[in-house]
Motif scaffolding. Structure first.
Motif, PDB file in Angstrom:
ATOM      1  N   ILE A   1       0.844  -1.206   0.000  1.00 33.69           N
ATOM      2  CA  ILE A   1       0.000   0.000   0.000  1.00 33.69           C
ATOM      3  C   ILE A   1       0.877   1.254   0.000  1.00 33.69           C
ATOM      4  O   ILE A   1       0.613   2.217  -0.730  1.00 33.69           O
ATOM      5  CB  ILE A   1      -0.961  -0.032   1.216  1.00 33.69           C
ATOM      6  CG1 ILE A   1      -2.043  -1.092   0.969  1.00 33.69           C
ATOM      7  CG2 ILE A   1      -1.612   1.331   1.457  1.00 33.69           C
ATOM      8  CD1 ILE A   1      -2.833  -1.493   2.183  1.00 33.69           C
ATOM      9  N   GLU A   2       1.931   1.223   0.786  1.00 33.65           N
ATOM     10  CA  GLU A   2       2.814   2.408   0.845  1.00 33.65           C
ATOM     11  C   GLU A   2       3.467   2.657  -0.521  1.00 33.65           C
ATOM     12  O   GLU A   2       3.566   3.775  -0.993  1.00 33.65           O
ATOM     13  CB  GLU A   2       3.878   2.217   1.928  1.00 33.65           C
ATOM     14  CG  GLU A   2       4.719   3.467   2.085  1.00 33.65           C
ATOM     15  CD  GLU A   2       5.706   3.399   3.242  1.00 33.65           C
ATOM     16  OE1 GLU A   2       5.541   2.541   4.127  1.00 33.65           O
ATOM     17  OE2 GLU A   2       6.640   4.210   3.220  1.00 33.65           O
TER      18      GLU A   2
ATOM     19  N   GLU B   1      -1.095 -15.789   0.263  1.00 38.52           N
ATOM     20  CA  GLU B   1      -0.623 -16.741  -0.765  1.00 38.52           C
ATOM     21  C   GLU B   1      -1.081 -16.295  -2.157  1.00 38.52           C
ATOM     22  O   GLU B   1      -0.330 -16.318  -3.122  1.00 38.52           O
ATOM     23  CB  GLU B   1      -1.158 -18.149  -0.471  1.00 38.52           C
ATOM     24  CG  GLU B   1      -0.398 -18.850   0.648  1.00 38.52           C
ATOM     25  CD  GLU B   1      -1.173 -20.059   1.180  1.00 38.52           C
ATOM     26  OE1 GLU B   1      -0.991 -20.365   2.374  1.00 38.52           O
ATOM     27  OE2 GLU B   1      -1.973 -20.664   0.414  1.00 38.52           O
ATOM     28  N   GLU B   2      -2.348 -15.868  -2.211  1.00 43.98           N
ATOM     29  CA  GLU B   2      -2.926 -15.382  -3.474  1.00 43.98           C
ATOM     30  C   GLU B   2      -2.109 -14.170  -3.980  1.00 43.98           C
ATOM     31  O   GLU B   2      -1.814 -14.052  -5.173  1.00 43.98           O
ATOM     32  CB  GLU B   2      -4.377 -14.951  -3.176  1.00 43.98           C
ATOM     33  CG  GLU B   2      -5.201 -14.573  -4.357  1.00 43.98           C
ATOM     34  CD  GLU B   2      -5.726 -15.777  -5.134  1.00 43.98           C
ATOM     35  OE1 GLU B   2      -5.686 -16.904  -4.620  1.00 43.98           O
ATOM     36  OE2 GLU B   2      -6.146 -15.543  -6.279  1.00 43.98           O
ATOM     37  N   ALA B   3      -1.732 -13.302  -3.029  1.00 40.01           N
ATOM     38  CA  ALA B   3      -0.997 -12.085  -3.395  1.00 40.01           C
ATOM     39  C   ALA B   3       0.379 -12.411  -3.980  1.00 40.01           C
ATOM     40  O   ALA B   3       0.910 -11.631  -4.781  1.00 40.01           O
ATOM     41  CB  ALA B   3      -0.844 -11.178  -2.174  1.00 40.01           C
ATOM     42  N   GLN B   4       0.930 -13.557  -3.600  1.00 38.87           N
ATOM     43  CA  GLN B   4       2.263 -13.923  -4.109  1.00 38.87           C
ATOM     44  C   GLN B   4       2.223 -14.193  -5.615  1.00 38.87           C
ATOM     45  O   GLN B   4       3.240 -14.128  -6.296  1.00 38.87           O
ATOM     46  CB  GLN B   4       2.840 -15.159  -3.386  1.00 38.87           C
ATOM     47  CG  GLN B   4       2.976 -14.987  -1.870  1.00 38.87           C
ATOM     48  CD  GLN B   4       3.536 -13.624  -1.494  1.00 38.87           C
ATOM     49  OE1 GLN B   4       4.647 -13.268  -1.875  1.00 38.87           O
ATOM     50  NE2 GLN B   4       2.743 -12.841  -0.773  1.00 38.87           N
TER      51      GLN B   4
ATOM     52  N   ALA C   1      -8.753  -6.238 -10.119  1.00 38.53           N
ATOM     53  CA  ALA C   1      -9.747  -5.967  -9.075  1.00 38.53           C
ATOM     54  C   ALA C   1      -9.151  -6.150  -7.676  1.00 38.53           C
ATOM     55  O   ALA C   1      -9.516  -5.429  -6.736  1.00 38.53           O
ATOM     56  CB  ALA C   1     -10.937  -6.903  -9.263  1.00 38.53           C
ATOM     57  N   PHE C   2      -8.228  -7.101  -7.535  1.00 39.20           N
ATOM     58  CA  PHE C   2      -7.588  -7.347  -6.235  1.00 39.20           C
ATOM     59  C   PHE C   2      -6.809  -6.090  -5.804  1.00 39.20           C
ATOM     60  O   PHE C   2      -6.930  -5.608  -4.669  1.00 39.20           O
ATOM     61  CB  PHE C   2      -6.666  -8.569  -6.362  1.00 39.20           C
ATOM     62  CG  PHE C   2      -6.034  -9.044  -5.071  1.00 39.20           C
ATOM     63  CD1 PHE C   2      -6.499  -8.637  -3.823  1.00 39.20           C
ATOM     64  CD2 PHE C   2      -4.963  -9.937  -5.109  1.00 39.20           C
ATOM     65  CE1 PHE C   2      -5.910  -9.089  -2.641  1.00 39.20           C
ATOM     66  CE2 PHE C   2      -4.367 -10.394  -3.938  1.00 39.20           C
ATOM     67  CZ  PHE C   2      -4.836  -9.964  -2.703  1.00 39.20           C
ATOM     68  N   LYS C   3      -6.058  -5.542  -6.733  1.00 44.32           N
ATOM     69  CA  LYS C   3      -5.273  -4.338  -6.438  1.00 44.32           C
ATOM     70  C   LYS C   3      -6.204  -3.179  -6.048  1.00 44.32           C
ATOM     71  O   LYS C   3      -5.975  -2.470  -5.064  1.00 44.32           O
ATOM     72  CB  LYS C   3      -4.434  -3.968  -7.673  1.00 44.32           C
ATOM     73  CG  LYS C   3      -3.588  -2.740  -7.479  1.00 44.32           C
ATOM     74  CD  LYS C   3      -2.656  -2.558  -8.660  1.00 44.32           C
ATOM     75  CE  LYS C   3      -1.944  -1.229  -8.576  1.00 44.32           C
ATOM     76  NZ  LYS C   3      -1.120  -0.982  -9.756  1.00 44.32           N
ATOM     77  N   GLN C   4      -7.282  -3.019  -6.839  1.00 41.02           N
ATOM     78  CA  GLN C   4      -8.218  -1.924  -6.575  1.00 41.02           C
ATOM     79  C   GLN C   4      -8.832  -2.067  -5.184  1.00 41.02           C
ATOM     80  O   GLN C   4      -8.963  -1.090  -4.435  1.00 41.02           O
ATOM     81  CB  GLN C   4      -9.306  -1.923  -7.657  1.00 41.02           C
ATOM     82  CG  GLN C   4     -10.169  -0.671  -7.681  1.00 41.02           C
ATOM     83  CD  GLN C   4      -9.376   0.615  -7.937  1.00 41.02           C
ATOM     84  OE1 GLN C   4      -8.646   0.723  -8.907  1.00 41.02           O
ATOM     85  NE2 GLN C   4      -9.494   1.593  -7.050  1.00 41.02           N
TER      86      GLN C   4
ATOM     87  N   LEU D   1      -7.508  -3.520  -2.595  1.00 40.80           N
ATOM     88  CA  LEU D   1      -6.481  -3.197  -1.598  1.00 40.80           C
ATOM     89  C   LEU D   1      -6.282  -1.686  -1.471  1.00 40.80           C
ATOM     90  O   LEU D   1      -6.159  -1.166  -0.371  1.00 40.80           O
ATOM     91  CB  LEU D   1      -5.146  -3.823  -1.998  1.00 40.80           C
ATOM     92  CG  LEU D   1      -4.893  -5.219  -1.459  1.00 40.80           C
ATOM     93  CD1 LEU D   1      -3.611  -5.782  -2.053  1.00 40.80           C
ATOM     94  CD2 LEU D   1      -4.781  -5.200   0.059  1.00 40.80           C
ATOM     95  N   LEU D   2      -6.266  -1.000  -2.613  1.00 38.96           N
ATOM     96  CA  LEU D   2      -6.072   0.448  -2.566  1.00 38.96           C
ATOM     97  C   LEU D   2      -7.294   1.129  -1.940  1.00 38.96           C
ATOM     98  O   LEU D   2      -7.175   2.083  -1.190  1.00 38.96           O
ATOM     99  CB  LEU D   2      -5.795   1.011  -3.965  1.00 38.96           C
ATOM    100  CG  LEU D   2      -4.552   0.440  -4.665  1.00 38.96           C
ATOM    101  CD1 LEU D   2      -4.261   1.196  -5.953  1.00 38.96           C
ATOM    102  CD2 LEU D   2      -3.320   0.493  -3.765  1.00 38.96           C
ATOM    103  N   ASP D   3      -8.471   0.570  -2.241  1.00 40.32           N
ATOM    104  CA  ASP D   3      -9.707   1.133  -1.690  1.00 40.32           C
ATOM    105  C   ASP D   3      -9.752   1.048  -0.168  1.00 40.32           C
ATOM    106  O   ASP D   3     -10.171   1.980   0.503  1.00 40.32           O
ATOM    107  CB  ASP D   3     -10.931   0.407  -2.257  1.00 40.32           C
ATOM    108  CG  ASP D   3     -11.371   1.003  -3.576  1.00 40.32           C
ATOM    109  OD1 ASP D   3     -10.866   2.086  -3.923  1.00 40.32           O
ATOM    110  OD2 ASP D   3     -12.201   0.385  -4.247  1.00 40.32           O
ATOM    111  N   ILE D   4      -9.308  -0.094   0.377  1.00 39.58           N
ATOM    112  CA  ILE D   4      -9.423  -0.228   1.837  1.00 39.58           C
ATOM    113  C   ILE D   4      -8.449   0.693   2.556  1.00 39.58           C
ATOM    114  O   ILE D   4      -8.624   1.004   3.728  1.00 39.58           O
ATOM    115  CB  ILE D   4      -9.178  -1.668   2.345  1.00 39.58           C
ATOM    116  CG1 ILE D   4      -7.813  -2.182   1.883  1.00 39.58           C
ATOM    117  CG2 ILE D   4     -10.305  -2.601   1.978  1.00 39.58           C
ATOM    118  CD1 ILE D   4      -7.197  -3.159   2.832  1.00 39.58           C
ATOM    119  N   ALA D   5      -7.409   1.115   1.847  1.00 39.12           N
ATOM    120  CA  ALA D   5      -6.389   1.921   2.513  1.00 39.12           C
ATOM    121  C   ALA D   5      -6.760   3.397   2.538  1.00 39.12           C
ATOM    122  O   ALA D   5      -6.133   4.172   3.237  1.00 39.12           O
ATOM    123  CB  ALA D   5      -5.060   1.747   1.803  1.00 39.12           C
ATOM    124  N   THR D   6      -7.747   3.790   1.761  1.00 36.68           N
ATOM    125  CA  THR D   6      -8.027   5.230   1.655  1.00 36.68           C
ATOM    126  C   THR D   6      -9.139   5.651   2.613  1.00 36.68           C
ATOM    127  O   THR D   6     -10.081   4.901   2.858  1.00 36.68           O
ATOM    128  CB  THR D   6      -8.442   5.612   0.218  1.00 36.68           C
ATOM    129  OG1 THR D   6      -9.554   4.809  -0.158  1.00 36.68           O
ATOM    130  CG2 THR D   6      -7.317   5.414  -0.765  1.00 36.68           C
TER     131      THR D   6
END
Ligand code: SAM
Length: 282
Positions: free
Chosen positions: A14-15, A51-54, A60-63, A65-70
């Motif tokens: 996220i950073e 594991e999935e992230a590896q 959509a997965f990236k989106q 992750l970015l959504d939850i951080a904002t």
């Protein structure tokens, strides 16, 4: 893999993507949010999500992750003195300087669900009608989060949302209540705003320089280097002598020498310096 290592992995991702820093004492919040994502993806645990992230974090997965951080907190006419300053300084000056032939080009750079851009459009329409003039303007509203932009594009707000900051006469004039008891922004306002995705950490490309940029309550989440880097990029999209507005708790102190600060109506706003004659000659 320990929970701490998994959380550190996602916090670093996220950073890197957003510049938003998850302090370790907020890891519990990150954990809750990752559990939400796992659920949405039909995955049972955050170990499995890791594991999935590896395999790669994309689409959509990236989106997600970015959504939850904002943090998407916003409201209509948030920090009202800023809007008074836009009217008293920017619109008044624009009216004097230009017979309103030239287009006023505005960017809401962390637009969230759109209240900032809608408030600005309403402010300009009200000013124009008070002055008996026509103002040619356009607002580009951007955010990194597709989720909030989807909402912003609809221009549809709940009773609770319109009660936050929107004076009743403006609600009646610029919104229509639909059969679901939600308030729809009228086309006269909606058509002035163009929404698009933009990560402020990435390169910017706009067809014309801006006369005003609202970049409020977003740099607060960046470290000093991140703030400087974004400001540097944003500054290049502003016309000389044009204005930048930050959040009420934010300042340019120690971040940029490209602006002078101007106080108006109790708000501090920034004006991009004109290029010096030396620089022009060089
Ligand atoms: C707290 S809201 C501010 C909304 C509005 N400007 C205001 O002041 O009411 C911050 C917004 O910045 C967006 N944001 C965070 N990091 C970003 C980035 N790197 N690029 C673009 N938008 C970002 C978030 O998605 C969020 O909608």
């Amino acid at each position: 893999m320990s929970h701490d290592k998994i959380l550190t992995f996602f916090a670093h991702f996220i950073e890197k993507e957003l510049g938003i820093i998850y302090a370790e004492h907020n890891y519990f919040q990150l954990k809750n949010r990752l559990e939400e994502i796992a659920k949405l993806k039909g995955i049972e645990t955050i170990e499995r999500l890791y594991e999935e992230a590896q395999k790669g974090i994309q689409g959509a997965f990236k989106q997600l992750l970015l959504d939850i951080a904002t943090n998407n907190e916003t409201s209509f006419f948030r920090d009202p003195k800023v809007f008074k300053a836009i009217e008293a300084l920017i619109l008044a000056e624009y009216q004097k300087k230009s017979p309103f032939g030239a287009r006023l080009n505005i960017w809401s750079a962390a637009a969230s669900t759109g209240q900032e851009s809608v408030s600005t459009a309403i402010l300009i329409k009200e000013f124009a009608s008070k002055m008996g003039v026509n103002i040619n303007f356009g607002i580009t509203a951007t955010d990194i989060s597709e989720r909030v932009l989807t909402r912003a594009r609809k221009g549809s707000y709940s009773q609770l949302e319109v009660q936050r900051g929107l004076p009743a006469p403006l609600l009646i004039k610029y919104f229509k209540k639909d059969e679901n008891d939600t308030w729809q922004v009228v086309p006269e306002i909606k058509n002035c705003i163009q929404f698009r995705t933009q990560n402020l950490k990435e390169s910017l490309s706009f067809p014309e320089p801006f006369d005003l940029i609202l970049c409020r309550n977003v740099l607060i989440y960046q470290n000093v280097e991140g703030k400087k880097e974004i400001l540097n990029r944003i500054t290049k999209t502003l016309a000389p002598g044009a204005f930048l507005i930050m959040g009420s708790g934010e300042s340019l102190l120690g971040l940029s020498n490209d602006y002078e600060s101007v106080s108006s109506e109790g708000a501090v706003i920034y004006r991009k310096k004109m290029p010096s004659l030396d620089k022009k000659a060089a």
